[in-house]
Write a protein that holds these residues in place. Structure first.
Motif, PDB file in Angstrom:
ATOM      1  N   GLU A  62       0.832  -1.204   0.000  1.00 22.06           N
ATOM      2  CA  GLU A  62       0.000   0.000   0.000  1.00 22.06           C
ATOM      3  C   GLU A  62       0.867   1.255   0.000  1.00 22.06           C
ATOM      4  OE1 GLU A  62      -3.687   2.023   2.469  1.00 22.06           O
ATOM      5  OE2 GLU A  62      -3.233  -0.106   2.732  1.00 22.06           O
ATOM      6  N   THR A  63       1.869   1.290   0.867  1.00 26.52           N
ATOM      7  CA  THR A  63       2.777   2.430   0.933  1.00 26.52           C
ATOM      8  C   THR A  63       3.529   2.591  -0.383  1.00 26.52           C
ATOM      9  OG1 THR A  63       3.023   2.174   3.320  1.00 26.52           O
ATOM     10  CG2 THR A  63       4.751   3.404   2.180  1.00 26.52           C
ATOM     11  N   GLN A  64       3.975   1.473  -0.965  1.00 22.98           N
ATOM     12  CA  GLN A  64       4.691   1.545  -2.240  1.00 22.98           C
ATOM     13  C   GLN A  64       3.794   2.047  -3.368  1.00 22.98           C
ATOM     14  OE1 GLN A  64       7.582  -1.305  -3.533  1.00 22.98           O
ATOM     15  NE2 GLN A  64       7.656  -2.238  -1.493  1.00 22.98           N
ATOM     16  N   CYS A  65       2.533   1.629  -3.375  1.00 21.62           N
ATOM     17  CA  CYS A  65       1.601   2.099  -4.413  1.00 21.62           C
ATOM     18  C   CYS A  65       1.450   3.609  -4.362  1.00 21.62           C
ATOM     19  CB  CYS A  65       0.239   1.430  -4.255  1.00 21.62           C
ATOM     20  SG  CYS A  65       0.182  -0.292  -4.746  1.00 21.62           S
ATOM     21  N   HIS A  66       1.204   4.145  -3.182  1.00 24.29           N
ATOM     22  CA  HIS A  66       1.041   5.598  -3.055  1.00 24.29           C
ATOM     23  C   HIS A  66       2.313   6.324  -3.502  1.00 24.29           C
ATOM     24  CE1 HIS A  66      -2.895   5.484  -1.188  1.00 24.29           C
ATOM     25  NE2 HIS A  66      -2.456   4.628  -0.283  1.00 24.29           N
ATOM     26  N   ALA A  67       3.475   5.794  -3.135  1.00 22.24           N
ATOM     27  CA  ALA A  67       4.742   6.436  -3.499  1.00 22.24           C
ATOM     28  C   ALA A  67       4.991   6.391  -5.003  1.00 22.24           C
ATOM     29  CB  ALA A  67       5.896   5.774  -2.739  1.00 22.24           C
ATOM     30  N   VAL A  68       4.717   5.258  -5.637  1.00 24.62           N
ATOM     31  CA  VAL A  68       4.955   5.156  -7.081  1.00 24.62           C
ATOM     32  C   VAL A  68       3.984   6.049  -7.849  1.00 24.62           C
ATOM     33  CG1 VAL A  68       3.520   3.147  -7.663  1.00 24.62           C
ATOM     34  CG2 VAL A  68       5.594   3.567  -8.927  1.00 24.62           C
ATOM     35  N   PHE A  69       2.746   6.135  -7.418  1.00 19.75           N
ATOM     36  CA  PHE A  69       1.792   7.017  -8.094  1.00 19.75           C
ATOM     37  C   PHE A  69       2.218   8.482  -7.959  1.00 19.75           C
ATOM     38  CE2 PHE A  69      -1.719   3.656  -7.315  1.00 19.75           C
ATOM     39  CZ  PHE A  69      -1.292   2.936  -8.410  1.00 19.75           C
ATOM     40  N   GLN A  70       2.740   8.855  -6.794  1.00 21.49           N
ATOM     41  CA  GLN A  70       3.224  10.224  -6.604  1.00 21.49           C
ATOM     42  C   GLN A  70       4.428  10.491  -7.494  1.00 21.49           C
ATOM     43  OE1 GLN A  70       1.855  12.903  -5.009  1.00 21.49           O
ATOM     44  NE2 GLN A  70       3.466  13.901  -6.171  1.00 21.49           N
ATOM     45  N   ASN A  71       5.332   9.525  -7.611  1.00 17.81           N
ATOM     46  CA  ASN A  71       6.497   9.712  -8.488  1.00 17.81           C
ATOM     47  C   ASN A  71       6.074   9.881  -9.944  1.00 17.81           C
ATOM     48  OD1 ASN A  71       8.349   9.646  -6.399  1.00 17.81           O
ATOM     49  ND2 ASN A  71       8.857   7.500  -6.671  1.00 17.81           N
ATOM     50  N   VAL A  72       5.115   9.096 -10.393  1.00 19.94           N
ATOM     51  CA  VAL A  72       4.614   9.228 -11.765  1.00 19.94           C
ATOM     52  C   VAL A  72       3.997  10.613 -11.958  1.00 19.94           C
ATOM     53  CG1 VAL A  72       2.850   8.434 -13.409  1.00 19.94           C
ATOM     54  CG2 VAL A  72       4.288   6.768 -12.206  1.00 19.94           C
ATOM     55  N   ARG A  73       3.190  11.035 -11.015  1.00 21.50           N
ATOM     56  CA  ARG A  73       2.541  12.355 -11.105  1.00 21.50           C
ATOM     57  C   ARG A  73       3.603  13.463 -11.208  1.00 21.50           C
ATOM     58  NH1 ARG A  73      -2.656  13.816  -9.612  1.00 21.50           N
ATOM     59  NH2 ARG A  73      -2.896  11.880  -8.451  1.00 21.50           N
ATOM     60  N   THR A  74       4.636  13.365 -10.386  1.00 19.96           N
ATOM     61  CA  THR A  74       5.706  14.365 -10.388  1.00 19.96           C
ATOM     62  C   THR A  74       6.422  14.399 -11.734  1.00 19.96           C
ATOM     63  OG1 THR A  74       6.038  14.182  -8.004  1.00 19.96           O
ATOM     64  CG2 THR A  74       7.896  15.020  -9.301  1.00 19.96           C
ATOM     65  N   ILE A  75       6.774  13.236 -12.254  1.00 18.63           N
ATOM     66  CA  ILE A  75       7.467  13.177 -13.543  1.00 18.63           C
ATOM     67  C   ILE A  75       6.586  13.742 -14.652  1.00 18.63           C
ATOM     68  CG2 ILE A  75       8.406  11.623 -15.297  1.00 18.63           C
ATOM     69  CD1 ILE A  75       9.380   9.855 -12.902  1.00 18.63           C
ATOM     70  N   LEU A  76       5.319  13.383 -14.663  1.00 22.04           N
ATOM     71  CA  LEU A  76       4.411  13.909 -15.683  1.00 22.04           C
ATOM     72  C   LEU A  76       4.364  15.435 -15.635  1.00 22.04           C
ATOM     73  CD1 LEU A  76       1.462  11.378 -15.401  1.00 22.04           C
ATOM     74  CD2 LEU A  76       2.977  11.662 -17.380  1.00 22.04           C
ATOM     75  N   GLN A  77       4.172  15.985 -14.461  1.00 18.80           N
ATOM     76  CA  GLN A  77       4.060  17.435 -14.324  1.00 18.80           C
ATOM     77  C   GLN A  77       5.360  18.138 -14.722  1.00 18.80           C
ATOM     78  OE1 GLN A  77       2.813  17.699 -10.221  1.00 18.80           O
ATOM     79  NE2 GLN A  77       0.646  17.574 -10.770  1.00 18.80           N
ATOM     80  N   ASP A  78       6.483  17.559 -14.327  1.00 22.08           N
ATOM     81  CA  ASP A  78       7.769  18.201 -14.588  1.00 22.08           C
ATOM     82  C   ASP A  78       8.249  18.032 -16.026  1.00 22.08           C
ATOM     83  OD1 ASP A  78       7.749  18.941 -11.946  1.00 22.08           O
ATOM     84  OD2 ASP A  78       9.396  17.626 -11.336  1.00 22.08           O
ATOM     85  N   THR A  79       7.634  17.141 -16.781  1.00 23.64           N
ATOM     86  CA  THR A  79       8.090  16.900 -18.149  1.00 23.64           C
ATOM     87  C   THR A  79       7.075  17.344 -19.203  1.00 23.64           C
ATOM     88  OG1 THR A  79       7.333  14.587 -18.058  1.00 23.64           O
ATOM     89  CG2 THR A  79       9.643  15.016 -17.488  1.00 23.64           C
ATOM     90  N   GLY A  80       6.049  18.078 -18.776  1.00 22.95           N
ATOM     91  CA  GLY A  80       5.154  18.707 -19.741  1.00 22.95           C
ATOM     92  C   GLY A  80       3.794  18.081 -19.924  1.00 22.95           C
ATOM     93  N   SER A  81       3.436  17.119 -19.100  1.00 22.97           N
ATOM     94  CA  SER A  81       2.120  16.498 -19.200  1.00 22.97           C
ATOM     95  C   SER A  81       1.448  16.593 -17.833  1.00 22.97           C
ATOM     96  CB  SER A  81       2.269  15.028 -19.650  1.00 22.97           C
ATOM     97  OG  SER A  81       0.993  14.468 -19.935  1.00 22.97           O
ATOM     98  N   ASP A  82       0.450  15.791 -17.589  1.00 26.68           N
ATOM     99  CA  ASP A  82      -0.139  15.703 -16.254  1.00 26.68           C
ATOM    100  C   ASP A  82      -0.935  14.406 -16.121  1.00 26.68           C
ATOM    101  OD1 ASP A  82      -3.076  16.174 -16.765  1.00 26.68           O
ATOM    102  OD2 ASP A  82      -2.340  18.111 -17.447  1.00 26.68           O
ATOM    103  N   TRP A  83      -1.346  14.145 -14.908  1.00 32.53           N
ATOM    104  CA  TRP A  83      -2.024  12.905 -14.549  1.00 32.53           C
ATOM    105  C   TRP A  83      -3.226  12.620 -15.455  1.00 32.53           C
ATOM    106  CZ3 TRP A  83      -0.284   9.237 -11.414  1.00 32.53           C
ATOM    107  CH2 TRP A  83      -1.167   8.282 -10.934  1.00 32.53           C
TER     108      TRP A  83
END
Length: 141
Positions: A62-83
């Protein structure tokens, strides 16, 4: 296609563990490299306890799922896209039998609005001591 301009990285996400970018833009698509739950600075992995040999002693999916989803969200936002622009998600789990139900419940909380295509597979291991990794494709302007 200018390969240099198509490479996208985030200063706010964990560094890749090899020679690859966080993402690469091709046309109007953004392809993310595999993203795990590691924290940005260092090798700490939320929800993972390692023994002295660096092997997984215990983990909290559960903790890993929340962390990986946050990392994906961060990468998307920082590279020009979004969730909301995610169109395809490939999920790699190291223990489908034990973790799929929990993962699926948490996934539904994050993706109920956008519902990208999804494939979930079990793998024997991942490059770092983690139980989940995501590979994503999103739209980008």
């Amino acid at each position: 296609m200018d390969n240099i301009d198509s490479i996208r990285n985030s200063e706010n996400a964990p560094r890749p563990v090899g020679l690859y970018p966080h993402a690469r833009k091709v046309g109007n698509l953004l392809f993310l490299s595999g993203v795990g739950p590691r924290k940005k600075d260092g090798k700490d992995i939320p929800g993972v306890t390692l023994n002295e040999a660096g092997e997984i002693e215990s983990y909290d999916i559960e903790t890993q799922c929340h962390a990986v989803f946050q990392n994906v969200r961060t990468i998307l936002q920082d590279t020009g896209s979004d969730w909301s622009q995610l169109v395809d998600v490939t999920v790699f789990l190291t223990n489908m039998k034990a973790d799929f139900a929990t993962f699926n419940k948490i996934y539904a909380q994050y993706f109920s609005e956008i519902q990208p295509c999804r494939t979930t597979v079990e793998v024997n291991a991942l490059p770092t001591p983690i139980a989940i990794e995501l590979k994503c494709i999103a739209l980008i302007n």
